[in-house]
Design a protein around this motif. Structure first.
Motif, PDB file in Angstrom:
ATOM      1  N   PHE A  65       0.841  -1.185   0.000  1.00 45.65           N
ATOM      2  CA  PHE A  65       0.000   0.000   0.000  1.00 45.65           C
ATOM      3  C   PHE A  65       0.876   1.234   0.000  1.00 45.65           C
ATOM      4  CE2 PHE A  65      -2.588   3.077   2.614  1.00 45.65           C
ATOM      5  CZ  PHE A  65      -3.574   3.298   1.658  1.00 45.65           C
ATOM      6  N   GLN A  66       0.472   2.257  -0.755  1.00 46.31           N
ATOM      7  CA  GLN A  66       1.178   3.535  -0.769  1.00 46.31           C
ATOM      8  C   GLN A  66       0.284   4.584  -0.117  1.00 46.31           C
ATOM      9  OE1 GLN A  66       2.168   5.071  -4.646  1.00 46.31           O
ATOM     10  NE2 GLN A  66       3.389   6.772  -3.845  1.00 46.31           N
ATOM     11  N   PRO A  67       0.457   4.839   1.178  1.00 49.31           N
ATOM     12  CA  PRO A  67      -0.422   5.784   1.879  1.00 49.31           C
ATOM     13  C   PRO A  67      -0.393   7.160   1.223  1.00 49.31           C
ATOM     14  CG  PRO A  67       0.911   4.535   3.435  1.00 49.31           C
ATOM     15  CD  PRO A  67       1.464   4.252   2.064  1.00 49.31           C
ATOM     16  N   LEU A  68      -1.533   7.827   1.252  1.00 50.71           N
ATOM     17  CA  LEU A  68      -1.666   9.156   0.665  1.00 50.71           C
ATOM     18  C   LEU A  68      -0.608  10.101   1.262  1.00 50.71           C
ATOM     19  CD1 LEU A  68      -3.530  10.719  -1.297  1.00 50.71           C
ATOM     20  CD2 LEU A  68      -4.802  11.490   0.706  1.00 50.71           C
ATOM     21  N   VAL A  90      -5.700   0.082  -2.967  1.00 45.37           N
ATOM     22  CA  VAL A  90      -5.803   1.520  -3.233  1.00 45.37           C
ATOM     23  C   VAL A  90      -6.648   2.246  -2.188  1.00 45.37           C
ATOM     24  CG1 VAL A  90      -5.423   1.255  -5.703  1.00 45.37           C
ATOM     25  CG2 VAL A  90      -7.753   1.187  -4.828  1.00 45.37           C
ATOM     26  N   TRP A  91      -7.354   1.515  -1.332  1.00 49.96           N
ATOM     27  CA  TRP A  91      -8.099   2.169  -0.242  1.00 49.96           C
ATOM     28  C   TRP A  91      -8.288   1.184   0.891  1.00 49.96           C
ATOM     29  CZ3 TRP A  91     -13.840   2.178   0.824  1.00 49.96           C
ATOM     30  CH2 TRP A  91     -14.189   3.131   1.808  1.00 49.96           C
ATOM     31  N   ILE A  92      -7.979   1.597   2.090  1.00 40.95           N
ATOM     32  CA  ILE A  92      -8.243   0.806   3.292  1.00 40.95           C
ATOM     33  C   ILE A  92      -9.443   1.446   3.963  1.00 40.95           C
ATOM     34  CG2 ILE A  92      -7.324  -0.071   5.457  1.00 40.95           C
ATOM     35  CD1 ILE A  92      -4.517   0.434   4.332  1.00 40.95           C
ATOM     36  N   SER A 145      -4.875   5.488  -1.212  1.00 39.36           N
ATOM     37  CA  SER A 145      -3.534   5.355  -1.774  1.00 39.36           C
ATOM     38  C   SER A 145      -3.142   6.605  -2.557  1.00 39.36           C
ATOM     39  CB  SER A 145      -3.471   4.139  -2.701  1.00 39.36           C
ATOM     40  OG  SER A 145      -2.255   4.131  -3.433  1.00 39.36           O
ATOM     41  N   GLU A 146      -1.893   6.965  -2.448  1.00 40.18           N
ATOM     42  CA  GLU A 146      -1.344   8.080  -3.217  1.00 40.18           C
ATOM     43  C   GLU A 146      -1.460   7.804  -4.719  1.00 40.18           C
ATOM     44  OE1 GLU A 146       0.672  11.627  -4.258  1.00 40.18           O
ATOM     45  OE2 GLU A 146      -0.198  11.000  -2.331  1.00 40.18           O
ATOM     46  N   ARG A 147      -1.381   6.546  -5.099  1.00 40.76           N
ATOM     47  CA  ARG A 147      -1.376   6.171  -6.524  1.00 40.76           C
ATOM     48  C   ARG A 147      -2.650   6.586  -7.254  1.00 40.76           C
ATOM     49  NH1 ARG A 147      -2.576   1.549  -9.443  1.00 40.76           N
ATOM     50  NH2 ARG A 147      -3.059   0.308  -7.602  1.00 40.76           N
ATOM     51  N   VAL A 148      -3.792   6.691  -6.546  1.00 46.99           N
ATOM     52  CA  VAL A 148      -5.056   7.020  -7.224  1.00 46.99           C
ATOM     53  C   VAL A 148      -5.572   8.398  -6.797  1.00 46.99           C
ATOM     54  CG1 VAL A 148      -5.713   4.624  -7.563  1.00 46.99           C
ATOM     55  CG2 VAL A 148      -6.387   5.782  -5.449  1.00 46.99           C
ATOM     56  N   ARG A 149      -4.676   9.210  -6.271  1.00 46.76           N
ATOM     57  CA  ARG A 149      -5.057  10.546  -5.801  1.00 46.76           C
ATOM     58  C   ARG A 149      -5.565  11.397  -6.961  1.00 46.76           C
ATOM     59  NH1 ARG A 149      -2.287  15.308  -5.571  1.00 46.76           N
ATOM     60  NH2 ARG A 149      -0.362  14.285  -6.267  1.00 46.76           N
ATOM     61  N   ILE A 150      -6.579  12.215  -6.705  1.00 48.76           N
ATOM     62  CA  ILE A 150      -7.126  13.132  -7.704  1.00 48.76           C
ATOM     63  C   ILE A 150      -6.175  14.317  -7.872  1.00 48.76           C
ATOM     64  CG2 ILE A 150      -9.039  14.716  -8.186  1.00 48.76           C
ATOM     65  CD1 ILE A 150     -10.821  12.741  -6.605  1.00 48.76           C
TER      66      ILE A 150
END
Length: 476
Positions: free
Chosen positions: A412-415, A450-452, A458-463
């Motif tokens: 996971f890549q935290p926001l 991508v979401w917990i 996740s930072e990877r799917v950030r808007i």
């Protein structure tokens, strides 16, 4: 086409002379063709015909136009027509199970048709499914990981009263028939939308399979359904006989079913799984189907070295192992609070659900519901962010998208962070109790989590400024 339909009716014993048949007519091409096929066969089979139409109220004037067409067709042919109007959106808001609109609509239709049949004394209810519907259903169930029961697709006859006379004719046959007979019909505009899995299969997957792999894929999938149906029926009859031999026919007065584990292990593995599935179905007092994960969890409980164990399953089903006895029962104590605070010996089974957008998906294992929808960028300012909701960039997702619990090796890549970390490490850092980690729903794609739910995106799917498609996800 009529000759094909006659053969289907005879093959599956759909009609007997003198029966009263309800034709379920939506106003679309399939149901209009069905009505006129039944009119053509009415003298031959001495049928009494009635028409039933359910107006869902979803498409405003379009729904009203369909209702008017069905009324007009019935009136012109001197057939009684029963119409029921419902507000499907309102029903979904009141629905405690948080089912999708499609599921609630299907349930409302079947309840309406069944009640009407009882009221007017009809013995058959005819539905307009055809060969392409069958092929699409088989592919949908295959994608979802179904066994034989799903691969058999749509049954020609269900529950002894629902019949599908058009199941062995094609959509092309139906359209040619309507044109030749100069019959009016209306197309449902929602059939052109790609939000629904069935429509995506119809518009994209099947044409691709026809072009690149098998031009007769519709025939192939229909043949697969017929083979799977025969073999599934055979397995069911074998399991029923085994249960009768073991004197297991229903829940006891105490609300339990018990079977010897050693006797269970004497059977072939396929029969073991089928027998467990049958026992679980006898316990569950709802139309929900028993999932493979539930059956696998019971099988694992039987194989463990421990002589005592406990397993909680959806539908308030409790499976208890006591030495050589396996007991299935309904437990009113199986509530969400217990699931969130597992007992020492309680086992949490793995779960995974394919996620469509938009959709409403129930996670039975933890009594939660996931809602997804596309929103416009301008709506972000009105979106009330909570612990159990998030918005993400849909174009950054690598399909397929699923909602599941944790798996070994999850990352996971935290926001706000540049790198990834193991999900296990993240849970430790966030001080999430070990007993709760398997209960937390995770949104994941092919690449990573991508979401917990309740914790972090996740930072990877950030808007960002380049985002075009935004998805809102909520956990209820």
């Amino acid at each position: 086409m009529l000759d094909k339909i006659r053969r289907t009716i005879q093959k599956y014993h759909m009609l007997n002379p003198g029966e009263h048949v309800i034709a379920a007519v939506s106003g679309g091409p399939d149901s209009v063709a069905l009505l006129h096929v039944l009119i053509s066969l009415a003298c031959e089979y001495e049928l009494t015909l009635s028409v039933a139409h359910l107006n869902h109220g979803l498409r405003g004037s379009e729904s009203d136009a369909e209702e008017q067409l069905v009324r007009q067709l019935s009136k012109e042919r001197g057939i009684s027509c029963s119409v029921k109007r419902i507000d499907l959106q309102a029903l979904r808001k009141c629905d405690r199970r948080k089912c999708s609109l499609e599921d609630i609509g299907r349930q409302e239709r079947y309840e309406f048709f069944t009640a009407l049949a009882a009221e007017i004394g009809a013995s058959r209810i005819a539905l307009g499914h055809h060969r392409e519907d069958q092929a699409e259903t088989v592919l949908m169930n295959f994608i979802r990981g179904s066994g034989l029961e799903g691969l058999k697709g749509i049954r020609p006859v269900r529950d002894g009263c629902f019949i599908r006379p058009l199941l062995e004719v094609s959509r092309r046959d139906i359209l040619d028939f309507l044109q030749a007979e100069h019959l009016p019909f209306l197309e449902d505009s929602s059939n052109s939308e790609d939000h629904f899995l069935r429509n995506r299969i119809r518009h994209h997957m099947i044409p691709l399979l026809q072009e690149l792999y098998n031009p007769r894929i519709i025939d192939t999938l229909n043949r697969l359904a017929e083979i799977a149906r025969r073999e599934d029926d055979c397995l069911k009859s074998i399991v029923d006989r085994i249960l009768e031999d073991l004197l297991i026919t229903s829940l006891s007065e105490e609300g339990t079913v018990s079977i010897s584990i050693s006797r269970l292990h004497e059977l072939d593995e396929a029969l073991q799984y089928r027998l467990v599935k049958s026992l679980l179905e006898r316990c569950v007092l709802s139309p929900r189907r028993v999932a493979f994960t539930h059956i696998q969890a019971v099988a694992n409980l039987c194989r463990e070295e421990k002589s005592v164990g406990l397993l909680f399953l959806p539908g308030n089903v409790l499976v208890r192992r006591e030495y050589d006895n396996l007991k299935f029962s309904l437990s009113e104590a199986n509530t969400r609070s217990e699931l969130n605070s597992p007992l020492k010996n309680q086992k949490v089974i793995g779960f995974s659900y394919a996620l469509e957008i938009p959709s409403v998906t129930e996670i039975e294992e933890v009594n939660r519901v996931v809602k997804t929808a596309f929103i416009e960028k301008v709506e972000l300012g009105f979106f009330n962010v909570t612990r159990n909701s998030a918005c993400f960039d849909f174009d950054k997702i690598e399909p397929p998208l699923v909602i599941r619990n944790r798996r070994e090796g999850d990352r996971f890549q935290p926001l706000g962070m540049a790198g990834t970390k193991k999900l296990k490490s993240y849970f430790i850092d966030e001080k999430v109790p070990r007993r709760q980690r398997d209960l937390i729903p995770l949104l994941a794609d092919r690449h990573s989590v991508v979401w917990i739910a309740g914790l972090r995106l996740s930072e990877r799917v950030r808007i960002d400024d380049r985002t075009r498609s935004i998805v809102k996800i909520e956990m209820i």
